[in-house]
Design a protein around this motif. Structure first.
Motif, PDB file in Angstrom:
ATOM      1  N   ILE A 158       8.077 104.099 -45.386  1.00 21.70           N
ATOM      2  CA  ILE A 158       7.538 103.013 -45.968  1.00 21.70           C
ATOM      3  C   ILE A 158       6.565 102.318 -45.022  1.00 21.70           C
ATOM      4  N   SER A 159       6.520 102.546 -44.005  1.00 26.91           N
ATOM      5  CA  SER A 159       5.549 101.907 -42.912  1.00 26.91           C
ATOM      6  C   SER A 159       4.109 102.475 -42.989  1.00 26.91           C
ATOM      7  N   LEU A 160       4.267 104.009 -43.231  1.00 24.83           N
ATOM      8  CA  LEU A 160       3.112 104.843 -43.497  1.00 24.83           C
ATOM      9  C   LEU A 160       2.359 104.297 -44.831  1.00 24.83           C
ATOM     10  N   VAL A 161       3.252 104.358 -45.979  1.00 27.61           N
ATOM     11  CA  VAL A 161       2.655 103.835 -47.367  1.00 27.61           C
ATOM     12  C   VAL A 161       1.942 102.493 -47.208  1.00 27.61           C
ATOM     13  N   TYR A 162       2.684 101.557 -46.413  1.00 23.11           N
ATOM     14  CA  TYR A 162       2.022 100.134 -46.098  1.00 23.11           C
ATOM     15  C   TYR A 162       0.570 100.503 -45.674  1.00 23.11           C
ATOM     16  N   MET A 163       0.508 101.301 -44.574  1.00 17.78           N
ATOM     17  CA  MET A 163      -0.801 101.683 -43.962  1.00 17.78           C
ATOM     18  C   MET A 163      -1.647 102.188 -44.954  1.00 17.78           C
ATOM     19  N   LEU A 164      -1.413 103.036 -45.987  1.00 16.71           N
ATOM     20  CA  LEU A 164      -2.282 103.569 -47.065  1.00 16.71           C
ATOM     21  C   LEU A 164      -2.938 102.510 -47.982  1.00 16.71           C
ATOM     22  N   ILE A 165      -1.656 101.788 -48.338  1.00 18.56           N
ATOM     23  CA  ILE A 165      -2.053 100.496 -49.295  1.00 18.56           C
ATOM     24  C   ILE A 165      -2.962  99.598 -48.438  1.00 18.56           C
ATOM     25  N   SER A 166      -2.844  99.442 -47.443  1.00 22.28           N
ATOM     26  CA  SER A 166      -3.952  98.624 -46.918  1.00 22.28           C
ATOM     27  C   SER A 166      -5.489  99.059 -47.029  1.00 22.28           C
ATOM     28  N   ILE A 167      -5.650 100.243 -47.106  1.00 20.86           N
ATOM     29  CA  ILE A 167      -6.856 100.849 -47.314  1.00 20.86           C
ATOM     30  C   ILE A 167      -7.746 100.518 -48.486  1.00 20.86           C
ATOM     31  N   PRO A 168      -7.089 100.369 -49.759  1.00 23.43           N
ATOM     32  CA  PRO A 168      -7.726  99.682 -50.941  1.00 23.43           C
ATOM     33  C   PRO A 168      -8.017  98.413 -51.061  1.00 23.43           C
ATOM     34  N   ILE A 169      -7.069  97.637 -50.037  1.00 22.46           N
ATOM     35  CA  ILE A 169      -7.466  96.030 -49.894  1.00 22.46           C
ATOM     36  C   ILE A 169      -8.407  95.911 -49.007  1.00 22.46           C
ATOM     37  N   ALA A 170      -8.473  96.713 -48.003  1.00 22.81           N
ATOM     38  CA  ALA A 170      -9.839  96.637 -47.064  1.00 22.81           C
ATOM     39  C   ALA A 170     -11.030  96.796 -47.957  1.00 22.81           C
ATOM     40  N   VAL A 171     -11.054  97.802 -48.866  1.00 20.81           N
ATOM     41  CA  VAL A 171     -12.121  98.263 -49.720  1.00 20.81           C
ATOM     42  C   VAL A 171     -12.287  96.883 -50.518  1.00 20.81           C
ATOM     43  N   GLY A 172     -11.438  96.539 -51.055  1.00 17.74           N
ATOM     44  CA  GLY A 172     -11.565  95.148 -51.789  1.00 17.74           C
ATOM     45  C   GLY A 172     -12.238  93.883 -51.211  1.00 17.74           C
ATOM     46  N   GLN A 173     -11.930  93.672 -49.840  1.00 18.11           N
ATOM     47  CA  GLN A 173     -12.258  92.790 -48.950  1.00 18.11           C
ATOM     48  C   GLN A 173     -13.826  93.074 -48.839  1.00 18.11           C
ATOM     49  N   TRP A 174     -14.004  94.342 -48.470  1.00 18.44           N
ATOM     50  CA  TRP A 174     -15.378  94.619 -48.269  1.00 18.44           C
ATOM     51  C   TRP A 174     -16.354  94.666 -49.291  1.00 18.44           C
ATOM     52  N   LEU A 175     -15.906  94.872 -50.600  1.00 19.01           N
ATOM     53  CA  LEU A 175     -16.839  94.517 -51.450  1.00 19.01           C
ATOM     54  C   LEU A 175     -17.393  93.042 -51.955  1.00 19.01           C
ATOM     55  N   LEU A 176     -16.057  92.339 -51.538  1.00 19.33           N
ATOM     56  CA  LEU A 176     -16.090  91.028 -52.008  1.00 19.33           C
ATOM     57  C   LEU A 176     -16.801  90.062 -51.011  1.00 19.33           C
ATOM     58  N   HIS A 177     -17.070  90.771 -49.926  1.00 23.03           N
ATOM     59  CA  HIS A 177     -17.590  89.961 -48.707  1.00 23.03           C
ATOM     60  C   HIS A 177     -18.843  90.624 -48.083  1.00 23.03           C
ATOM     61  N   ARG A 178     -19.672  91.109 -49.064  1.00 22.91           N
ATOM     62  CA  ARG A 178     -20.797  92.088 -48.505  1.00 22.91           C
ATOM     63  C   ARG A 178     -21.758  91.123 -47.811  1.00 22.91           C
ATOM     64  N   ALA A 179     -21.692  89.804 -48.150  1.00 28.33           N
ATOM     65  CA  ALA A 179     -22.574  88.944 -47.386  1.00 28.33           C
ATOM     66  C   ALA A 179     -22.159  88.735 -45.850  1.00 28.33           C
ATOM     67  N   SER A 180     -21.220  89.248 -45.512  1.00 28.86           N
ATOM     68  CA  SER A 180     -20.495  89.102 -44.141  1.00 28.86           C
ATOM     69  C   SER A 180     -21.239  89.928 -43.087  1.00 28.86           C
ATOM     70  N   ARG A 181     -21.743  91.188 -43.853  1.00 31.63           N
ATOM     71  CA  ARG A 181     -22.389  92.217 -43.246  1.00 31.63           C
ATOM     72  C   ARG A 181     -21.287  92.876 -42.154  1.00 31.63           C
ATOM     73  N   LEU A 182     -20.021  92.825 -42.445  1.00 33.02           N
ATOM     74  CA  LEU A 182     -19.165  93.559 -41.626  1.00 33.02           C
ATOM     75  C   LEU A 182     -19.028  95.014 -42.349  1.00 33.02           C
ATOM     76  N   THR A 183     -18.857  95.955 -41.393  1.00 29.86           N
ATOM     77  CA  THR A 183     -18.568  97.458 -41.996  1.00 29.86           C
ATOM     78  C   THR A 183     -17.096  97.493 -42.473  1.00 29.86           C
ATOM     79  N   LEU A 184     -16.888  98.551 -43.527  1.00 29.73           N
ATOM     80  CA  LEU A 184     -15.540  98.530 -44.057  1.00 29.73           C
ATOM     81  C   LEU A 184     -14.250  98.892 -43.050  1.00 29.73           C
ATOM     82  N   ALA A 185     -15.060  99.568 -41.804  1.00 30.06           N
ATOM     83  CA  ALA A 185     -13.956  99.708 -41.001  1.00 30.06           C
ATOM     84  C   ALA A 185     -13.428  98.332 -40.075  1.00 30.06           C
TER      85      ALA A 185
END
Length: 274
Positions: A158-185
């Motif tokens: 379950i802990s590893l699944v949480y870590m994988l689920i956090s990837i699309p959340i990070a992608v969504g934040q990256w797409l919605l915060h493009r003006a912040s100029r932060l990298t996906l990592a």
């Protein structure tokens, strides 16, 4: 008036040979029973030219002692102390100032904190250990002989699944915060730090409920989601340097994206398997 004679070829050769021998002897420690300090014009670790007491490239001291058991023991103690101080500092700052701490990390404060992946795996190991002590989050198969990993393997999954689920959340934040100029990592580091802290806080809540009521917490999934969402919104306002309502709607949209990806994946899996 005396006249000096030009140096002979044999003298020049002797001086050259002596110079080469001395240059080669700079890197070699003196033979004094293994207690001397090895010195050189270059760093013993990365071979960069030395310009002071410490290497400007890797930070190693220019005075390198011959390896002895005392150095081995002191290195172990120092390594354990640094790990403890980094861990405690990371845990505390993620509790009291998660937005500022994660922003400091992505902007370059890397030495004083544990990295997000390392911190998450440490928290996962810690929570499994706590679960084993208090007997929570265990799975049992009737009639089967079970060891430690048999009863706690699901918690690890379950802990590893949480870590994988956090990837699309990070992608969504990256797409919605493009003006912040932060990298996906950098977005992923932010999400993973908060996820690790959510797991730690959730484990603390589980232990508290178990001690006070004698039963495990029901609806643990929604509780973790609530803790994580609170962390993301509270820390996101500082991390992304935006109004809180911006963080709220962007978090909701990123969650919706994860749900859409999950539903689509399940639908495609069933379509293929039928």
């Amino acid at each position: 008036m005396s006249m000096s004679c030009p140096p002979s070829e044999s003298d020049a050769s002797a001086r050259g040979s002596s110079h080469v021998e001395n240059a080669g002897a700079v890197d070699a420690p003196e033979e004094d029973g293994g207690t001397s300090t090895a010195t050189s014009d270059h760093c013993m670790n990365c071979r960069a030219p030395l310009q002071g007491a410490y290497c400007y490239r890797c930070g190693q001291s220019s005075q390198t002692q011959r390896l002895r058991f005392r150095e081995l023991a002191s290195g172990l103690v120092q390594g354990l102390f640094e790990l403890d101080s980094k861990t405690l500092r990371t845990v505390w700052h993620l509790l009291v100032r998660p937005g500022l701490m994660t922003r400091d990390y992505v902007e370059g404060a890397r030495v004083i904190y544990l990295g997000p992946l390392r911190y998450y795996m440490l928290i996962v190991a810690l929570t499994i250990g706590i679960s084993a002590v208090f007997g929570i989050h265990e799975t049992h198969v009737a009639g089967a002989k079970e060891g430690f990993w048999d009863t706690h393997f699901v918690a690890l999954q379950i802990s590893l699944v949480y870590m994988l689920i956090s990837i699309p959340i990070a992608v969504g934040q990256w797409l919605l915060h493009r003006a912040s100029r932060l990298t996906l990592a950098e977005h992923y580091a932010f999400v993973l730090y908060l996820l690790a802290q959510t797991v730690l806080v959730g484990e603390g809540v589980d232990v508290f409920v178990l001690i006070t009521t004698g039963a495990e917490l029901n609806a643990e999934g929604p509780a973790l989601l609530g803790i994580f969402t609170t962390y993301v919104i509270g820390a996101g306002r500082t991390f992304y340097r935006e109004a809180v309502w911006h963080t709220v709607w962007k978090t909701v949209v990123s969650y919706a994206g994860v749900v859409l990806i999950g539903v689509t994946g399940i639908w495609l899996y069933r379509l293929i398997m039928v």
